[in-house]
Each structure stands twice: as C-alpha cells, then as structure tokens.
Design an enzyme around this catalytic site. Structure first.
Site, PDB file in Angstrom:
ATOM      1  N   ASP A  75       0.815  -1.208   0.000  1.00 57.03           N
ATOM      2  CA  ASP A  75       0.000   0.000   0.000  1.00 57.03           C
ATOM      3  C   ASP A  75       0.852   1.263   0.000  1.00 57.03           C
ATOM      4  OD1 ASP A  75      -2.330  -1.393  -0.127  1.00 57.03           O
ATOM      5  OD2 ASP A  75      -2.940  -1.066   1.953  1.00 57.03           O
ATOM      6  N   ARG A  80       2.404   6.122  -2.991  1.00 55.01           N
ATOM      7  CA  ARG A  80       3.444   6.905  -3.677  1.00 55.01           C
ATOM      8  C   ARG A  80       3.091   7.063  -5.162  1.00 55.01           C
ATOM      9  NH1 ARG A  80       8.354   4.972  -5.688  1.00 55.01           N
ATOM     10  NH2 ARG A  80       8.041   2.980  -4.620  1.00 55.01           N
ATOM     11  N   ASN A 149      -5.709   8.528   1.834  1.00 56.68           N
ATOM     12  CA  ASN A 149      -6.142   7.786   3.020  1.00 56.68           C
ATOM     13  C   ASN A 149      -6.513   8.697   4.179  1.00 56.68           C
ATOM     14  OD1 ASN A 149      -6.101   5.188   2.100  1.00 56.68           O
ATOM     15  ND2 ASN A 149      -4.143   4.632   3.015  1.00 56.68           N
ATOM     16  N   GLU A 150      -5.513   9.436   4.693  1.00 57.77           N
ATOM     17  CA  GLU A 150      -5.786  10.259   5.872  1.00 57.77           C
ATOM     18  C   GLU A 150      -4.763  11.374   6.038  1.00 57.77           C
ATOM     19  OE1 GLU A 150      -2.626   7.980   6.613  1.00 57.77           O
ATOM     20  OE2 GLU A 150      -4.498   6.843   6.656  1.00 57.77           O
ATOM     21  N   TYR A 192      -4.909   3.417   8.695  1.00 57.27           N
ATOM     22  CA  TYR A 192      -4.526   3.978   9.992  1.00 57.27           C
ATOM     23  C   TYR A 192      -5.754   4.209  10.871  1.00 57.27           C
ATOM     24  CZ  TYR A 192      -2.050   7.297  13.105  1.00 57.27           C
ATOM     25  OH  TYR A 192      -1.499   7.957  14.174  1.00 57.27           O
TER      26      TYR A 192
END
EC number: 2.7.1.23
Length: 297
Positions: A75, A80, A149-150, A192
């Site tokens: 992931d 990236r 994602n976050e 996360y």
C-alpha cells in the site's frame, strides 16, 4: 464489465527493496513490451530492475501521457504512485507484493491475469474521494497538500501529550490531550483510522471520518461527518509542537497554535478494479474474517 480503450503506455512504480520484486518488474515489463505497450519507469527505480526502459523524473509530470500506472508493491508503494497519477488523472492498478495490501487490486499469484486483463481492456475504474489539507499559523499558510487515506496531526515527541481542539464547520466539538487526531476518507478507513479504533466505511459512502488516537477524554469517539463539512484540528497555543502526516508520504512540522483544516478534495484518485463484486467480499478476504458463525467453527 465494459471493455476499455487499448493501453499504449504505462508507468511502472515498484518497491525495489527486494530482489524478488525487481525480478517481477522485469517480467511484467517484458510482458507489456511483447504486447506492444511502451513501459515508462521512474529514474530512481529503473536502474534496479531494467536499464532499457524509458525513464522519467519523480515529479507531477511523471504520469503525464500514460494510460495506466502499474504498481508492484504494498500500500505504501501504491500511495506513492497515486501522488504521481493524480495530477494526470491516470488510473492506478496495484499488485500486492507486500502483506495485506488493502488498496491493491491483485496479489502476486494473480499477476499474469492482471496483466492480461489490462491488455484486453477488461477492467473498470473507481474514483476515490481525496482530502484537501491546509495548515496555517497565526493567519499565515504554512502547508497545503492532499491525502487519499488520511491526514493526521500527531505529537512530535513520544514523551509529550498533544493538546488539540477539534472543530467541525467552525464549531468546536471537543478538546483533549492525545497522541493525535486523524481525518480519513472512506478509502482510508481500513488503514490507519481502523488501527486507531475507527469504523470501516464502504468506499461509495461520501463522508469524512475523524478519529482521535489514545485520547485522554470521556468523549473522544470517532465521528463521521458530511463530505461538505470542514474539519479543523487546532494545536494548543500553549502546548507542544506537532507534526502533520498525509498518507505517510508528506510530513510538515506544526508549531503550537497551528491549525489544520481538512475538506473533501476536488481531484479524486482513480483506482483500477479488475473484477466485479461488492466491497464486502474484499473486506472479508483481505482481513480473513470468519463468516460461518461461532457454532460452525
């Protein structure tokens, strides 16, 4: 599944830290080359697995003009690659060569099938929500970035507690000491945010997820808010400095009193899907969830 236009050129992004990955990259480049598809590689990686490929610098133009970004790794490698693909609006296909690889569409055992389906145009593309992230201090902008994602605001020293205020749409919700606070997309809810105790959101749910990390407070539960909302995380002016992390790829120092505002992004990340099927199946398979009930175990 509707067949797509032919693929003429791809950009390969590879986790080259393992010899097996480098060998896999060479084989994939060979397969695409034999099918008449041009293969582009990042200049910082190409020398590790093939000196004969066209190479590009790692910048916002790396994926410009290609039809697909093909990722070999976990992931982290896909995140990236997404940073390179997003400005060009190019779809990303991940083949997991790591552990869980939740963002990846295929595992190493399915590599040949994945290449074949790409060549045959048998795939579709999901548009995934992103985050726009702006950090300010005393009214001046100190960082502007994005995340798939976050975005997380975390303490910069392990032995300190981060005092932070959470706001939604300009209204304070809660203030507490913690290890940090993160704001995630539905895509990031299985990363996360999930590890920090947040719920899993299906990718087609339009929402922002706010998850405190190890908070010292009675009311410090995850929040699911509207995608049109603005979430703010403000570091106590009299407290300790913090760090802003976005997807674990981009990092910015935050002084006491800094404010981070997070909202839904205007540019999505486009992820390739090779097989039809509900997200439920992906969730069960990736996490190895028991589905037969305790009486049948």
């Amino acid at each position: 599944m509707t067949e797509r236009p032919p693929i003429y050129e791809i950009l390969m992004v590879v986790h080259t830290g393992r010899h097996a990955n480098r060998r896999t990259a060479e084989l994939v480049a060979e397969q695409f080359g034999k099918a008449g598809v041009a293969v582009r590689a990042l200049d910082v990686e190409a020398g590790d697995f093939s000196p004969d490929l066209s190479t590009v610098c790692v910048d916002e133009n790396a994926a410009k003009g290609v039809d697909l970004v093909f990722v070999l790794g976990g992931d982290g490698t896909l995140l990236r690659a997404a940073e390179l693909a997003r400005p060009a609006g190019v779809p990303v296909l991940g083949v997991n060569l790591g552990r869980v690889g939740f963002l990846a569409e295929a595992d190493s055992d399915d590599l040949d099938v994945a290449v074949r389906r790409v060549l045959d145009g048998k795939f579709h593309v999901d548009e995934r929500m992103t985050l726009e992230v702006v950090a300010t201090h005393e009214g001046e902008e100190i960082a502007r970035t994005w995340a798939l994602n976050e975005a997380s605001v975390e303490k910069s020293s392990r032995d300190k507690i981060l005092d932070v205020l959470i706001e939604v749409d300009g209204r304070p919700v809660s203030a507490f000491g913690s290890d940090g606070v993160l704001c995630a997309t539905p895509t990031g809810s299985t990363a996360y945010a999930f590890s920090a105790g947040g719920p899993v959101l299906w990718p087609d749910v339009e929402a922002l997820l706010v998850v405190p990390s190890n908070a010292h407070a009675m009311f410090a539960r995850p929040l699911v808010v509207s995608p049109s909302s603005v979430v703010a995380m403000e570091v106590d002016p009299g407290g300790h400095p913090a760090v802003l992390f976005c997807d674990g790829q981009r990092t910015f120092d935050l002084p006491p009193g800094a404010r981070v505002e997070v909202s839904a992004g205007s540019e999505p990340v486009r992820l390739v899907r090779l097989w039809d099927g509900p997200f439920t199946d992906r969730l069960v398979n990736k996490f190895g969830l028991p589905v037969q009930g305790w009486r049948k175990r």
